[in-house]
Design an enzyme around this catalytic site. Structure first.
Site, PDB file in Angstrom:
ATOM      1  N   TYR A  40       0.835  -1.206   0.000  1.00  0.00           N
ATOM      2  CA  TYR A  40       0.000   0.000   0.000  1.00  0.00           C
ATOM      3  C   TYR A  40       0.872   1.260   0.000  1.00  0.00           C
ATOM      4  CZ  TYR A  40      -3.415   3.500   1.482  1.00  0.00           C
ATOM      5  OH  TYR A  40      -4.200   4.623   1.566  1.00  0.00           O
ATOM      6  N   ASP A  41       1.866   1.281   0.902  1.00  0.00           N
ATOM      7  CA  ASP A  41       2.776   2.437   0.956  1.00  0.00           C
ATOM      8  C   ASP A  41       3.448   2.658  -0.400  1.00  0.00           C
ATOM      9  OD1 ASP A  41       2.322   3.150   3.532  1.00  0.00           O
ATOM     10  OD2 ASP A  41       4.116   2.191   4.364  1.00  0.00           O
ATOM     11  N   LYS A 117       5.656   3.508  17.299  1.00  0.00           N
ATOM     12  CA  LYS A 117       4.469   3.775  16.477  1.00  0.00           C
ATOM     13  C   LYS A 117       3.585   2.545  16.568  1.00  0.00           C
ATOM     14  CE  LYS A 117       3.045   5.478  11.955  1.00  0.00           C
ATOM     15  NZ  LYS A 117       1.886   4.626  11.747  1.00  0.00           N
ATOM     16  N   LYS A 322       9.420   4.456   9.581  1.00  0.00           N
ATOM     17  CA  LYS A 322       8.779   3.163   9.387  1.00  0.00           C
ATOM     18  C   LYS A 322       9.806   2.036   9.454  1.00  0.00           C
ATOM     19  CE  LYS A 322       4.836   2.785   7.646  1.00  0.00           C
ATOM     20  NZ  LYS A 322       3.437   2.721   7.707  1.00  0.00           N
ATOM     21  N   CYS A 419       4.542 -44.107  10.409  1.00  0.00           N
ATOM     22  CA  CYS A 419       4.545 -45.566  10.509  1.00  0.00           C
ATOM     23  C   CYS A 419       3.217 -46.210  10.154  1.00  0.00           C
ATOM     24  CB  CYS A 419       4.967 -45.988  11.918  1.00  0.00           C
ATOM     25  SG  CYS A 419       3.689 -45.705  13.156  1.00  0.00           S
ATOM     26  N   CYS A 432       1.052 -40.179  17.374  1.00  0.00           N
ATOM     27  CA  CYS A 432       1.005 -41.554  16.882  1.00  0.00           C
ATOM     28  C   CYS A 432       0.756 -42.476  18.073  1.00  0.00           C
ATOM     29  CB  CYS A 432       2.334 -41.912  16.210  1.00  0.00           C
ATOM     30  SG  CYS A 432       2.446 -43.667  15.810  1.00  0.00           S
TER      31      CYS A 432
HETATM   32  S1  IVH Z   1       1.246  11.232  16.967  1.00  0.00           S
HETATM   33  C1  IVH Z   1       0.009  15.037  15.121  1.00  0.00           C
HETATM   34  N1  IVH Z   1       2.259   9.123  18.102  1.00  0.00           N
HETATM   35  O1  IVH Z   1       0.157   6.716  13.398  1.00  0.00           O
HETATM   36  C2  IVH Z   1       0.604  13.787  15.561  1.00  0.00           C
HETATM   37  N2  IVH Z   1       0.772   8.807  16.287  1.00  0.00           N
HETATM   38  O2  IVH Z   1       0.614   7.180  10.560  1.00  0.00           O
HETATM   39  C3  IVH Z   1      -0.202  12.638  15.163  1.00  0.00           C
HETATM   40  N3  IVH Z   1       0.350   6.452  15.737  1.00  0.00           N
HETATM   41  O3  IVH Z   1      -2.476   8.945  12.956  1.00  0.00           O
HETATM   42  C4  IVH Z   1      -0.002  11.376  15.773  1.00  0.00           C
HETATM   43  N4  IVH Z   1       1.618   5.595  17.310  1.00  0.00           N
HETATM   44  O4  IVH Z   1      -2.837   6.879  14.507  1.00  0.00           O
HETATM   45  C5  IVH Z   1       1.458   9.584  17.143  1.00  0.00           C
HETATM   46  N5  IVH Z   1       3.210   7.333  19.219  1.00  0.00           N
HETATM   47  C6  IVH Z   1       2.405   7.792  18.270  1.00  0.00           C
HETATM   48  C7  IVH Z   1       1.703   6.926  17.407  1.00  0.00           C
HETATM   49  C8  IVH Z   1       0.898   7.484  16.411  1.00  0.00           C
HETATM   50  C9  IVH Z   1       0.799   5.329  16.311  1.00  0.00           C
HETATM   51  C10 IVH Z   1      -0.558   6.477  14.586  1.00  0.00           C
HETATM   52  C11 IVH Z   1      -1.621   7.545  14.656  1.00  0.00           C
HETATM   53  C12 IVH Z   1      -1.339   8.414  13.477  1.00  0.00           C
HETATM   54  C13 IVH Z   1      -0.685   7.443  12.549  1.00  0.00           C
HETATM   55  C14 IVH Z   1       0.094   8.109  11.449  1.00  0.00           C
END
Ligand code: IVH
Length: 690
Positions: A40-41, A117, A322, A419, A432
């Site tokens: 997707y990315d 994340k 990422k 066997c 077995c």
């Molecule tokens: S901060 C304005 N912190 O990742 C800042 N987001 O791909 C916005 N996400 O929409 C988000 N862990 O749903 C922040 N430690 C984290 C996060 C996080 C996951 C998600 C979040 C955001 C998405 C962006």
């Protein structure tokens, strides 16, 4: 990232946009996407490249530049836009991003917050006077969907804060690995298709209103901000406090955050230190009980954030770094059934080879037949495969909506594939009917192995000769082999015969734990055998133990105890034969528990340099320890009075980190556990070295 394709023309561009819109809709609605995250990315970036070259052709429905790829809608306005994050994929891209932020504000950023994340879906939780009143999805960023029916069912998101405050907490709702397993069990029991992965499971479950069942999910807070009716003084504090302080407060108020996990948020002063922390978190990823798909880096101070400002889709003061995808979709080609040394018949999935996290995955474990049924797997299915670090790849679930109708049921064996005997299906793991006698070659090869009886010269091919020649039918027979019998075998001269007989003679003096391990008692591997042997000290005491007594051994619960007791009864004749042959049946340094079963839970351990310590060994050993297997290292630790463990936690006293040590060293550093080198460790236990 690899394999970027160049979109050749307008038609291909139109198709790409259509695919991306569909995938985004599935992603944000909790359906199963036909594209994994990586694909997707990549598609989004291909579209962006095409649009840059052909701005006149940009389609209005294009996902470019839209929060959630333009997929999500809702009707509850957000007080402050709920933005997305821009991505970087390498240290170089990250370095140029930090440089661009610092150029924009004209000075270095004061401090950076670094946190995991979380791979779930974003939620805004509105609290009024400390009470949770509303839950809203991110939606298109300006308005989201009301999912307040989730109040009270999400772990880590209390209905009442520790203080009566009016504010909004933002964070991610996800399923931990355990919650995901549980959710798919419940869902398939109710006739639903299993979810393909924890993220779509969380998204689907949160948006489902009237389900007959509930499934557990977990919230991780990552932000806190004022609501329209937040009192001015508090609103001002929320707007001006550093991110790290807000996160600390979120935790104090009773909301779960990453700070309560093995990957807490950290604040560091320089991009170089950010990069170190990124690598640490990446190293810890595989061992986490929940999914992360990257690391989020934020300017910590409100002033820095304000100066950097916002783009239309994402803030300019934060970025998502990422990590490589650990999940890919591939085809389930076949299921193999292998019989192990104890007669357990284990299924293994053969997959269309797929590259995940730097290695090619062609097989995945399937545990047992019930596991296949529970996941509703079929041959030809598109399956979501998960692999991280050196863990064994596993199939999360089939991507049910990609079914074509041509998938075939997986057939379970009716007789033992090794066997041809009948199969005992009374337990989840099929076995077995001949048990450990079914695959005698595997059982004996294991018994003779280096970490068990350590009989040099008795490898698999020699064992095959002994079994095929009818000379042995269990491990005890090894100890009554004669020179004449061995000399009659092919490729067996007098020197090899003498050597083998000497090695067998020597094996009689192995400590009890190795003898026990060699017997191949189901449910007991090397470390469990050591614990049992240390606890009971003699084979007589082990054989005298009932299930209750067996449960006194650390790590043996009510399910395992009766299995071990039954196995030992089954092995009675073999053990008797071993005793008659003169094989040692005691554990050096251990004393049997008191006869009444009371009074001594822990066996007396000889006082040693590691008394009372829990020690983890990781990486390659060098110097004096170079030749020791991991099992021998663990034995050494236990001889020195310590306890060996394979995972690092707060309770770990010492980590011996050799060359190439990775995530366990990182975790030890993180938790402040003492680290030592193989050489220093060898000095510490010098008197006990073999
Ligand atoms: S901060 C304005 N912190 O990742 C800042 N987001 O791909 C916005 N996400 O929409 C988000 N862990 O749903 C922040 N430690 C984290 C996060 C996080 C996951 C998600 C979040 C955001 C998405 C962006």
């Amino acid at each position: 990232m690899t394999n970027m394709r160049v979109i050749p023309d307008a038609a291909a561009y139109g198709q790409a946009v259509e695919d991306a819109v569909k995938a985004a809709a599935a992603y944000y609605a909790g359906g199963d996407s036909a594209l994994d995250d990586d694909a997707y990315d990549r598609l989004l970036r291909e579209i962006a490249v095409y649009e840059e070259a052909h701005p006149e052709q940009v389609l209005p429905e294009s996902p470019s530049g839209k929060v959630a790829g333009g997929a999500a809608v809702g009707d509850v306005p957000h007080t402050v836009a709920m933005l997305s994050l821009d991505n970087v994929f390498s240290a170089e891209q990250f370095a140029s991003w930090t440089a661009s932020v610092e150029r924009r504000i004209g000075r270095p950023v004061t401090a950076w917050s670094v946190e995991p994340k979380l791979d779930g879906l974003a939620i805004a939780a509105r609290y009024r006077d400390g009470r949770l009143t509303q839950l809203i999805t991110r939606g298109d960023g300006t308005a989201g969907e009301d999912v307040s029916h989730g109040i009270g069912i999400i772990e880590g998101l209390p209905q009442q804060l520790a203080e009566p405050l009016t504010l909004e907490v933002r964070g991610e709702v996800l399923m931990t690995t355990a919650q995901f397993e549980q959710a798919n069990t419940v869902r398939t029991e109710h006739g639903g298709d299993p979810f393909a992965n924890p993220r779509s499971a969380a998204a689907g479950s949160l948006r489902a209103k009237d389900r007959a069942y509930t499934v557990a999910m977990t919230f991780f807070g990552y932000g806190m901000l004022p609501l329209a009716d937040t009192p001015d003084a508090l609103a001002e504090r929320l707007r001006s406090a550093p991110h790290s302080e807000l996160m600390h407060r979120v935790g104090e108020l009773g909301v779960h955050t990453a700070d309560a996990t093995d990957v807490p948020g950290r604040t560091v002063p320089t991009p170089a230190e950010v990069q170190n922390r990124i690598e640490e978190i990446a190293g810890l990823r595989a061992a986490l009980p929940f999914g992360i798909d990257g690391i989020v880096i934020k300017a910590d101070l409100a002033a820095d954030q304000q100066e950097a400002g916002f783009g239309s889709r994402a803030p300019r003061w934060a970025i998502a770094y990422k990590l490589p995808a650990v999940e890919k979709i591939t085809t389930l080609i076949a299921v193999e059934w292998n019989v192990g040394r104890t007669g357990v018949i284990a299924p293994r999935a053969e997959l269309a080879p797929v590259e995940i996290d730097g290695s090619t995955v062609s097989y995945a474990t399937l545990h047992n037949p019930a596991d296949i049924t529970r996941r509703d797997l079929r041959l030809g299915d598109q399956v979501m495969v998960y692999k991280a670090g050196d863990i064994i790849p596993r199939i999360e679930a089939p991507v049910a909506h990609l079914r074509t109708g041509n998938e075939q049921p997986i057939t379970f064996p009716e007789t033992c594939p090794q066997c041809g005997s009948g199969i005992d299906t009374s337990e989840q793991r099929w076995r077995c009917e001949r048990g450990r006698n079914c695959h005698l070659v595997a059982a004996l090869t294991y018994a003779a192995g280096r970490d068990q009886l350590d009989i040099e010269g008795l490898g698999a091919s020699r064992v095959v000769q002994l079994v095929e020649g009818g000379l042995v039918s269990d491990i005890a027979d090894l100890f009554t082999l004669t020179a004449e019998q061995l000399l009659a075998l092919e490729r067996m001269g007098s020197t090899s015969t003498d050597n083998l007989l000497t090695a067998i003679e020597q094996a009689k003096t192995q400590p009890l734990n190795r003898v026990l391990c060699a017997l191949g008692v189901r449910g007991t591997g090397r470390s469990m055998s050591r614990r049992i042997a240390r606890h009971f000290a003699t084979m007589d005491a082990i054989r005298g133990a009932d299930a209750d007594a067996m449960q006194q051994v650390e790590g043996i619960g009510s399910e395992k105890a009766p299995v071990i007791v039954a196995e030992l009864t089954e092995l009675a004749d073999v053990i008797d034969k071993l005793v008659s042959a003169g094989v040692n049946m005691t554990e050096p340094g251990a004393t049997p528990p008191a006869a009444d079963g009371e009074g001594q839970d822990e066996p007396a351990t000889t006082a040693g340099p590691l008394d009372g310590m829990t020690v983890v060994v990781t990486g390659a050993m060098t110097g004096q320890l170079e030749s020791l297997s991991r099992n021998q290292m663990n034995e050494l630790i236990e001889r020195a009075g310590g306890k060996s463990s394979s995972s690092v936690s707060k309770r770990t006293s010492l980590v011996v980190a050799g060359e190439g040590a990775g995530s366990k060293r990182a975790k030890a550093e993180d938790l402040g556990v003492t680290l030592t080198t193989p050489d220093d460790f060898a000095t510490l236990v010098a008197d006990l070295l073999p």
